[in-house]
Design a protein around this motif. Structure first.
Motif: not given
Length: 369
Positions: A56, A134-135, A138, A140-141, A236
């Motif tokens: 993450d 992947r994060n 995307r 995603r954070c 997720e």
């Protein structure tokens, strides 16, 4: 914050990441590993980058502001950083970190292991690299804005976030109150006056060669039913279930809301813990993993309480059986595998009856105790 400047806040976060109350908004984002300060990106220098062993990403911007315009500007700035991060590959992220740390041989995975040696045997490098990649891809954070002038009056900033489709982010505003104690050093008291409640603002899809923005998974759920705030961890988790069987998240949330009168609630970290609370006892009767398997072996020291529940579950869900160990009474399929959440959702009425029985047993145990 008195005479403390933004650089001081950067160093505080880097040297003592626990000052950020991240788990209040994202329970699965732990432990925090500080990576660097002043990370060079195409849109400027990000104040702080942190990661978790799960890959993450947490990006923090430190700002000592005094007016609403500055607040809006820093939100726009941190979103620009998130967009710039989305354009990075794992290798280019490592290169940027090397530049910030001025360490030519820096490797992110090695840094996480060195910071958290207890994860050496469980953290696979390929899995970690894939998760970070992947994060990044995307977007995603978790975006954290850390400052001194944050108050409850900033909720309007959330509306500003609606303009940014295609990023899977959550925003948390963290207020650090710093107090000097003469002769006793400094005390820093963090608080969270705002976190966003939706993660994916929108998803860009190509239809007939034209880009269109469709509602996110979170938005689709909120249209179907009133749901609690959705964190990145929850997003997720639910996306994994929906990837196996579309629509599962809506069915599951609706079912859980239908049994709230039985003192049922839930939380998500890496798994979903579904619990019943009666008096001073909280019993995790189901623990659901992201593959849909529904475990009943987390209710330790509750063998007698779980027996009547499991027996009622067997009556409700075909193809299941009772299995006992010296300390546990658990539910299994006839082939000894775990029942799935779809087994549960396909027999909602019978499962509710089983939960009524569990509720009665817990109340009786509370009275007798």
């Amino acid at each position: 914050m008195g005479d403390y400047d933004e650089r001081w806040v950067q160093e505080l976060i880097h040297n003592a990441p626990s000052v950020l109350p991240i788990t209040e908004t994202e329970p699965a984002f732990s432990p925090l590993v500080p990576v660097c300060v002043e990370l060079p990106l195409s849109t400027g220098y990000l104040d702080n980058l942190l990661v978790t062993p799960n890959g993450d990403l947490i990006i923090a911007e430190c700002k000592l502001w005094r007016n609403v315009e500055a607040r809006r500007a820093v939100v726009a700035q941190v979103i620009d950083y998130a967009k710039a991060m989305q354009r990075l590959s794992y290798d280019s992220l490592e290169a940027a970190i090397r530049s910030a740390r001025r360490e030519a041989g820096f490797r992110l995975y090695d840094h996480v292991i060195a910071t958290l040696p207890e994860h050496t045997s469980t953290l696979d490098e390929a899995v970690f690299v894939d998760a970070v990649s992947r994060n990044l891809r995307r977007g995603r954070c978790l975006l954290a804005i850390v400052g001194d002038g944050i108050t409850e009056g900033v909720e309007g900033l959330a509306e500003f976030l609606q303009q940014h489709a295609g990023l899977h982010f959550a925003l948390v505003l963290i207020r650090l109150a710093v107090h000097d104690l003469p002769g006793h050093g400094t005390i820093v008291v963090p608080s969270v006056p705002l976190r966003t409640t939706n993660i994916v603002r929108g998803i860009v899809q190509m239809q007939d060669g034209q880009p269109t923005i469709v509602a996110s998974v979170s938005a689709q759920r909120s249209q179907a039913t009133v749901t609690p705030p959705v964190t990145l961890s929850e997003e997720e988790f639910f996306a994994s279930l929906d990837g196996i069987r579309p629509g599962t998240s809506v069915r599951l949330i609706n079912f859980l809301k239908s049994v709230e009168d039985l003192q049922v609630d839930w939380t998500i970290r890496k798994m979903m813990s579904i619990r019943m609370t009666v008096g001073g006892r909280r019993l995790p009767f189901f623990v659901l993993d992201s593959n849909g398997d529904t475990h009943t072996d987390y209710a330790t020291d509750a063998k007698a309480l779980m027996r009547s529940f499991i027996e009622a579950m067997i009556a409700a869900v075909t193809g299941t059986k009772l299995h006992e160990t010296p300390k546990l009474t658990i539910l299994k399929r006839l082939d000894d595998s775990w029942p799935t959440i779809w087994d549960v959702l396909d027999h909602e009425e019978g499962v509710r009856n089983a939960l009524i029985e569990l509720n009665r047993s817990m109340i009786a145990a509370e009275v007798d105790g």
